[in-house]
Write an enzyme that holds these catalytic residues in place. Structure first.
Site, PDB file in Angstrom:
ATOM      1  N   ASP A  35       0.822  -1.207   0.000  1.00  0.00           N
ATOM      2  CA  ASP A  35       0.000   0.000   0.000  1.00  0.00           C
ATOM      3  C   ASP A  35       0.866   1.273   0.000  1.00  0.00           C
ATOM      4  OD1 ASP A  35      -2.327   1.557   0.295  1.00  0.00           O
ATOM      5  OD2 ASP A  35      -2.126   1.542   2.482  1.00  0.00           O
TER       6      ASP A  35
ATOM      7  N   GLU B 256       3.511  -8.034   7.293  1.00  0.00           N
ATOM      8  CA  GLU B 256       2.233  -8.665   6.983  1.00  0.00           C
ATOM      9  C   GLU B 256       2.292  -9.793   5.949  1.00  0.00           C
ATOM     10  OE1 GLU B 256      -0.859  -5.780   6.298  1.00  0.00           O
ATOM     11  OE2 GLU B 256      -0.815  -5.166   8.391  1.00  0.00           O
TER      12      GLU B 256
ATOM     13  N   TYR C 149      -6.193  -3.055  12.876  1.00  0.00           N
ATOM     14  CA  TYR C 149      -7.058  -1.943  12.466  1.00  0.00           C
ATOM     15  C   TYR C 149      -8.480  -2.098  13.011  1.00  0.00           C
ATOM     16  CZ  TYR C 149      -3.227  -0.147   9.863  1.00  0.00           C
ATOM     17  OH  TYR C 149      -2.011   0.389   9.548  1.00  0.00           O
TER      18      TYR C 149
ATOM     19  N   GLU D  42       1.285  -1.260  14.015  1.00  0.00           N
ATOM     20  CA  GLU D  42       0.380  -0.406  13.244  1.00  0.00           C
ATOM     21  C   GLU D  42      -0.985  -0.399  13.907  1.00  0.00           C
ATOM     22  OE1 GLU D  42       0.026  -1.084   9.010  1.00  0.00           O
ATOM     23  OE2 GLU D  42       2.170  -1.488   8.788  1.00  0.00           O
TER      24      GLU D  42
HETATM   25  C1  BDP Z   1      -1.327  -2.371   6.649  1.00  0.00           C
HETATM   26  C2  BDP Z   1      -0.013  -2.229   5.897  1.00  0.00           C
HETATM   27  C3  BDP Z   1       0.322  -0.796   5.537  1.00  0.00           C
HETATM   28  C4  BDP Z   1      -0.925  -0.098   5.007  1.00  0.00           C
HETATM   29  C5  BDP Z   1      -1.979  -0.095   6.094  1.00  0.00           C
HETATM   30  C6  BDP Z   1      -3.260   0.624   5.656  1.00  0.00           C
HETATM   31  O1  BDP Z   1       1.049  -2.799   6.622  1.00  0.00           O
HETATM   32  O2  BDP Z   1       1.364  -0.777   4.594  1.00  0.00           O
HETATM   33  O3  BDP Z   1      -0.663   1.182   4.529  1.00  0.00           O
HETATM   34  O4  BDP Z   1      -2.307  -1.420   6.379  1.00  0.00           O
HETATM   35  O5  BDP Z   1      -4.133  -0.041   5.107  1.00  0.00           O
HETATM   36  O6  BDP Z   1      -1.934  -3.518   6.236  1.00  0.00           O
HETATM   37  O7  BDP Z   1      -3.363   1.821   5.847  1.00  0.00           O
END
Ligand code: BDP
Length: 620
Positions: free
Chosen positions: A167, A440, A495, A530
């Site tokens: 991404d 990932e 997330y 993240e």
């Molecule tokens: C994660 C990835 C990262 C993406 C992020 C996203 O590690 O590179 O930019 O999600 O979706 O899966 O913002």
């Protein structure tokens, strides 16, 4: 291979600036430039491109921005007359993703991997006092044999397009400096330091190893072995030794740490050659679910970042770097991850001096071929068999499907090379506290274990002093992940509240806490590498809704509260430090907006929240 540095015996020319430039748009499979041998004469076409920079955002034609294939850079450099009798080296800090270099008419280097340096001895080709034509062919193609991987397809009209599974935008070009440098013919070729520190007694130790070599023009290689001096920051010699290997004891050492990034300097002499290296004395260890720096537990606060900015793309920029570090300091961060590739060496040098802790990552991103919007439903990553069914295939006119075999032996070899080059380049930096060997990957797939076991073993063999980790993906929670026991730290990208339960933070935080408690059972330190939410700068909403700055604040705030209830969570890295460019996609308006800072490095509301939280915590 050593970073170019000036010393009494070494000089360099940094070949930054405008180079002649040409897109290779020929239909020939090998590229018109390769077939027609463009390195043999001045490049025609009258275009120029800056180095270092990505070329993509400097053009106005969409086909050039999205060009798939080679581009050519060329310039002349006058080799200083004073370099006669010395060894002369041509070095590229980064050609993304593939670089081939000619000195005059002779090919001198060929390198795959877009984020690590390579060099060639050009002593025989460089005539001192005369111009040397330097040509670099840079290829940006990503395939199932490269790291990161990708798939290229061609339309009926012959237009090639690149698909990839990560991404961030596939910027290309000469992203870092190109150098011509001179050393004595018998020279210091490599240097490794390992440090130790006893917090109880203050005793520090620097173990070193010096590699030396002599080029063909060396008439009289030195008989004496290398010798080293360790100096403190005031320049006083605190220890010295002779020989290619040794241990330097520093009775009352001053350890390197955030808030006090004290650097010694190792001066190495071998015959006429002199080289120096900043050295921070420090230890990193994992003890149960703690991460110890110099014997004391640390918590990581900071970000996953990107080398990314307007106009210059992924080109290294000292100005952007200084601003980024000023913001890291302002917000109270003590660490970052070089997501998702090795950053410029200038960044690590600066982190050494500023006392930032770095998780250094290999460019292995997108090894999850069925993930979300970027992958194909049902595709297997590490299992060498076609798995796509007609039902899960792409729409007619959709992107080229991922072929059979997926990530196999070739990609594994490229991945291993990338880990080797990362560790060889960065192992002497005190700021680097862990190696992340992938972001990932699909570690829910059984075959991931056989894929990763040798890579983890290689990383440990290359550097036994730092923890090894990878960033785990949401589709591989504790119940299904097959590799976490191989690693020292548990890093998870999650997330909850964004891709999962968007808009429902109550449910999201319950699931986040449940999952982190499940990871805690491993008894290892957990870093949330993240978490976050996209926020369009200036979009506000009460009550908070997705895409607003207010929702980003609420999600980060709620997540920090969860982390602090779980003692094994020793790190919180928000995704992302700043907004960044991605491939064009309908869910990415002008790129990824999970930045806590905008792309031009101004704070969103979440930056103020983090500043309050992190600065209250104090350093460390
Ligand atoms: C994660 C990835 C990262 C993406 C992020 C996203 O590690 O590179 O930019 O999600 O979706 O899966 O913002």
């Amino acid at each position: 291979m050593l970073t170019p540095r000036e010393s009494s015996s070494r000089e360099y020319l940094r070949l930054d600036g405008l180079w002649r430039f040409r897109f290779d748009t020929g239909a020939e499979a090998a590229g018109a430039g390769t077939v027609q041998e463009w390195w043999r004469a001045p490049l025609t076409g009258g275009r120029e491109m800056p180095v270092p920079a990505s070329y993509n955002d400097l053009v106005t034609d969409p086909a050039e921005r999205e060009h798939v294939g080679d581009v050519w850079y060329q310039r002349d450099v006058v080799v200083p007359a004073s370099w006669a009798g010395r060894r002369i080296v041509l070095r590229c800090d980064a050609a993304t993703h593939h670089g081939t270099v000619w000195a005059g008419d002779t090919q001198v280097a060929d390198h795959s991997g877009g984020y690590t340096p390579f060099e060639a001895d050009v002593t025989e080709l460089a005539r001192c006092g005369e111009p040397l034509r330097v040509t670099v062919r840079v290829g940006n193609e990503l395939t199932m044999a490269t790291i990161p991987p990708g798939v290229i397809s061609a339309s009926a009209g012959g237009q090639r397009s690149q698909r990839y599974f990560h991404d961030f935008y596939n910027y290309a070009g000469l992203h870092r400096s190109v150098w011509l440098y001179a050393t004595p013919p018998a020279y210091i070729d490599g240097l490794t330091v390992r440090t130790d520190f006893d917090p109880a007694t203050g005793a520090g130790q620097v173990c070193y190893h010096v590699d030396t070599a002599a080029s063909g023009t060396a008439t009289d290689p030195p008989v004496a072995p290398a010798s080293v001096l360790l100096r403190d920051a005031a320049g006083e010699v605190v220890a010295q030794a002779e020989g290619p290997d040794g241990e330097l004891a520093v009775a009352s050492g001053r350890p390197w740490q955030p808030g006090d990034p004290y650097l010694y300097r190792l001066d190495v002499t071998y015959g006429a050659d002199e080289y120096w290296l900043p050295v921070g004395i420090r230890t990193v260890r994992v003890a149960g679910s703690r991460l110890l720096l110099n014997g004391a537990p640390i918590t990581l606060r900071g970000f996953g970042m990107h080398e990314d900015g307007a106009i210059r793309g992924k080109g290294h920029d000292d100005a952007r770097m200084v601003r980024d570090f000023a913001l890291l300091d302002w917000i109270g961060a003590n660490s970052f991850r070089t997501s998702h590739y090795p950053y410029a060496e200038e960044v690590l040098d600066y982190a050494d001096r500023r006392g930032l802790l770095v998780i250094a990552e290999a460019p292995a991103v997108g090894l999850h071929l069925s993930l979300g919007n970027m992958g194909d439903h049902g595709a297997r990553t590490f299992t060498p068999e076609p798995t796509k069914t007609a039902a899960s295939g792409p729409e007619p006119n959709g992107p080229e499907p991922i072929g059979a075999g997926a990530i196999g032996a070739e990609a594994a070899a490229a991945h291993l090379a990338a880990i080797r080059e990362l560790i060889a380049r960065d192992r002497n930096h005190p700021c680097v506290i862990a190696w992340s060997i992938a972001n990932e990957p699909d570690t829910a797939e059984g075959a991931a274990r056989d894929y990763f076991s040798p890579l983890v073993a290689a990383a440990r063999e290359l550097d036994a002093t730092r923890p090894v980790c990878f960033a785990n993906v949401a589709t591989a929670p504790p119940a299904v992940d097959v590799v976490t026991d191989l690693f020292d730290l548990i890093c998870v990208n999650r997330y909850y509240g964004w891709y999962v339960h968007p808009g429902d933070l109550k449910a999201a935080m319950r699931y986040l806490e449940d999952e982190l408690r499940a990871w805690a059972r491993y008894g290892k330190p957990i870093v949330v590498t993240e978490f976050g939410a996209d926020a369009l700068p200036g979009l506000h909403a009460l009550p908070p809704v997705v895409w607003s700055e207010d929702y980003q604040v609420a999600l980060i705030d709620a997540s920090l509260r969860v982390f602090r209830r779980i003692p094994q969570v020793i790190g919180e890295h928000v995704w992302n430090f700043a907004d960044f460019a991605t491939a064009q996609a309908v869910h990415r308006p002008g790129g990824n907006h999970k930045g806590v800072f905008t792309r031009d490095r101004q704070p969103k509301a979440a930056a103020w929240l983090l500043r309050e939280r992190w600065r209250d915590d104090g350093p460390g």
